[in-house]
Design a protein around this motif. Structure first.
Motif, PDB file in Angstrom:
ATOM      1  N   ILE A   1      -7.912  -1.309   4.664  1.00 29.93           N
ATOM      2  CA  ILE A   1      -7.402  -1.647   3.337  1.00 29.93           C
ATOM      3  C   ILE A   1      -6.564  -2.918   3.441  1.00 29.93           C
ATOM      4  O   ILE A   1      -5.537  -2.951   4.115  1.00 29.93           O
ATOM      5  CB  ILE A   1      -6.570  -0.499   2.756  1.00 29.93           C
TER       6      ILE A   1
ATOM      7  N   ARG B   1      -7.129   5.459   4.014  1.00 30.05           N
ATOM      8  CA  ARG B   1      -6.405   4.802   5.103  1.00 30.05           C
ATOM      9  C   ARG B   1      -6.276   5.692   6.335  1.00 30.05           C
ATOM     10  O   ARG B   1      -6.506   5.237   7.465  1.00 30.05           O
ATOM     11  CB  ARG B   1      -5.013   4.377   4.622  1.00 30.05           C
TER      12      ARG B   1
ATOM     13  N   THR C   1      -9.324  -1.364  -4.776  1.00 30.86           N
ATOM     14  CA  THR C   1      -8.955  -1.439  -3.368  1.00 30.86           C
ATOM     15  C   THR C   1      -9.985  -2.253  -2.597  1.00 30.86           C
ATOM     16  O   THR C   1     -11.185  -1.969  -2.667  1.00 30.86           O
ATOM     17  CB  THR C   1      -8.859  -0.025  -2.764  1.00 30.86           C
ATOM     18  N   TYR C   2      -9.520  -3.253  -1.840  1.00 31.67           N
ATOM     19  CA  TYR C   2     -10.387  -4.161  -1.094  1.00 31.67           C
ATOM     20  C   TYR C   2     -10.158  -4.013   0.402  1.00 31.67           C
ATOM     21  O   TYR C   2      -9.048  -3.689   0.854  1.00 31.67           O
ATOM     22  CB  TYR C   2     -10.089  -5.617  -1.472  1.00 31.67           C
ATOM     23  N   ASP C   3     -11.204  -4.308   1.182  1.00 31.48           N
ATOM     24  CA  ASP C   3     -11.030  -4.395   2.632  1.00 31.48           C
ATOM     25  C   ASP C   3     -10.768  -5.840   3.027  1.00 31.48           C
ATOM     26  O   ASP C   3     -10.653  -6.729   2.168  1.00 31.48           O
ATOM     27  CB  ASP C   3     -12.230  -3.802   3.375  1.00 31.48           C
TER      28      ASP C   3
ATOM     29  N   THR D   1      -5.818   6.749  -1.782  1.00 34.40           N
ATOM     30  CA  THR D   1      -5.442   5.644  -0.893  1.00 34.40           C
ATOM     31  C   THR D   1      -5.106   6.152   0.502  1.00 34.40           C
ATOM     32  O   THR D   1      -5.491   5.552   1.507  1.00 34.40           O
ATOM     33  CB  THR D   1      -4.244   4.884  -1.474  1.00 34.40           C
TER      34      THR D   1
ATOM     35  N   ARG E   1      -5.877  -5.083   0.428  1.00 34.04           N
ATOM     36  CA  ARG E   1      -5.037  -5.256  -0.758  1.00 34.04           C
ATOM     37  C   ARG E   1      -5.521  -4.338  -1.872  1.00 34.04           C
ATOM     38  O   ARG E   1      -6.644  -3.845  -1.832  1.00 34.04           O
ATOM     39  CB  ARG E   1      -5.041  -6.719  -1.240  1.00 34.04           C
ATOM     40  N   ILE E   2      -4.650  -4.111  -2.848  1.00 34.39           N
ATOM     41  CA  ILE E   2      -4.982  -3.333  -4.038  1.00 34.39           C
ATOM     42  C   ILE E   2      -4.550  -4.141  -5.247  1.00 34.39           C
ATOM     43  O   ILE E   2      -3.387  -4.560  -5.339  1.00 34.39           O
ATOM     44  CB  ILE E   2      -4.290  -1.963  -4.043  1.00 34.39           C
TER      45      ILE E   2
ATOM     46  N   ASP F   1      -3.844  -4.145  -9.174  1.00 36.50           N
ATOM     47  CA  ASP F   1      -3.512  -3.174 -10.211  1.00 36.50           C
ATOM     48  C   ASP F   1      -3.478  -3.822 -11.587  1.00 36.50           C
ATOM     49  O   ASP F   1      -2.958  -4.929 -11.748  1.00 36.50           O
ATOM     50  CB  ASP F   1      -2.137  -2.552  -9.942  1.00 36.50           C
TER      51      ASP F   1
ATOM     52  N   VAL G   1       0.834  -1.196   0.000  1.00 36.03           N
ATOM     53  CA  VAL G   1       0.000   0.000   0.000  1.00 36.03           C
ATOM     54  C   VAL G   1       0.871   1.249   0.000  1.00 36.03           C
ATOM     55  O   VAL G   1       0.564   2.240  -0.659  1.00 36.03           O
ATOM     56  CB  VAL G   1      -0.957  -0.014   1.210  1.00 36.03           C
TER      57      VAL G   1
END
Length: 249
Positions: free
Chosen positions: A185, A178, A220-222, A174, A187-188, A190, A96
């Motif tokens: 957060i 955050r 972007t995931y939680d 981001t 993971r992201i 891309d 991140v």
């Protein structure tokens, strides 16, 4: 004179420590205020700040030196390069802090924001949400004023209600999610692909129609796997390159 104070990070032991440190320090350098000093703390002080060895710190500083962000002088110390170009390669390694670093160091203009139906191409990311909050920004090189990329973010409405759109003039999305929203957060993901500039992108980035651009999508995931934000960014192809580093350990 106050000393330069880099941000702190929580290091991920699955990723190279030098890389994470270099990206965090890069974000601090590019996000510094004009009145901040140009001299960095010593290698030992920086190593202690990040909790890494001096050898790891040297490797991180070497990365920034190769990029042209700092200069190192024996016995004099390490200094931020004030004339360093801010248009750097798009480097993706999965942290991140790397994403935050990539989005730092630009002058940002908020072109518009509001609510809109979920675009059909993003429906899979927001299956239970009919509308999303949208933000459209233009980023320019801080020194030359030249447009470098324009970005659209599609954010869950309940998260958008927890920050001021003006926050996006000073921080990348981001970092807003955050540090201000305190979103979880996890993971992201891309995706970067080559495309040709459409009329809107050509106008905003001041390039000829059908010029090569880099089309970036970041999801972007939680921690529960729910999508918090989708970023769609168009980078000028003549100002950015795409580099992927794979950790083979």
């Amino acid at each position: 004179m106050t000393s330069f104070a880099p941000d702190s990070i929580v290091l991920n032991r699955k990723l190279p420590l030098w890389y994470q440190v270099s990206q965090s320090l890069r974000a601090s350098i590019l996000g510094r205020s004009p009145q901040d000093p140009l001299r960095l703390p010593t290698e030992e002080q920086l190593a202690g700040h990040y909790g890494v060895s001096v050898l790891t710190m040297r490797q991180a500083l070497k990365e920034l030196e190769d990029e042209g962000l700092i200069t190192r002088h024996r016995r004099r110390g390490t200094f931020i390069e004030p004339d360093a170009l801010r248009g750097a390669p798009v480097r993706l390694l999965g942290s991140v802090d790397a994403i935050v670093a990539q989005q730092s160091g630009m002058v940002t203009e908020l072109l518009d924001h509001g609510s809109a139906p979920v675009p059909p191409e993003l429906a899979e990311h927001f299956p239970e949400t009919g509308e999303v909050a949208t933000y459209h920004r233009l980023r320019c090189d801080e020194k030359t004023g030249e447009p470098t990329n324009h970005a659209r973010n599609y954010v869950r409405p309940e998260l958008a209600a927890r920050f001021d759109p003006a926050d996006l003039l000073r921080r990348p999305m981001t970092k807003v999610l955050r540090d201000i929203v305190r979103a979880d957060i996890s993971r992201i993901t891309d995706t970067v692909e080559a495309r040709l500039a459409d009329p809107e992108t050509a106008r905003l980035l001041q390039v000829p129609l059908l010029s090569p651009i880099l089309h970036y999508t970041g999801v972007t995931y939680d921690g529960d796997g729910r999508v918090l934000d989708v970023a769609v960014i168009h980078y000028r192809g003549d100002r950015f390159s795409f580099t992927v580093t794979l950790d083979a350990t």
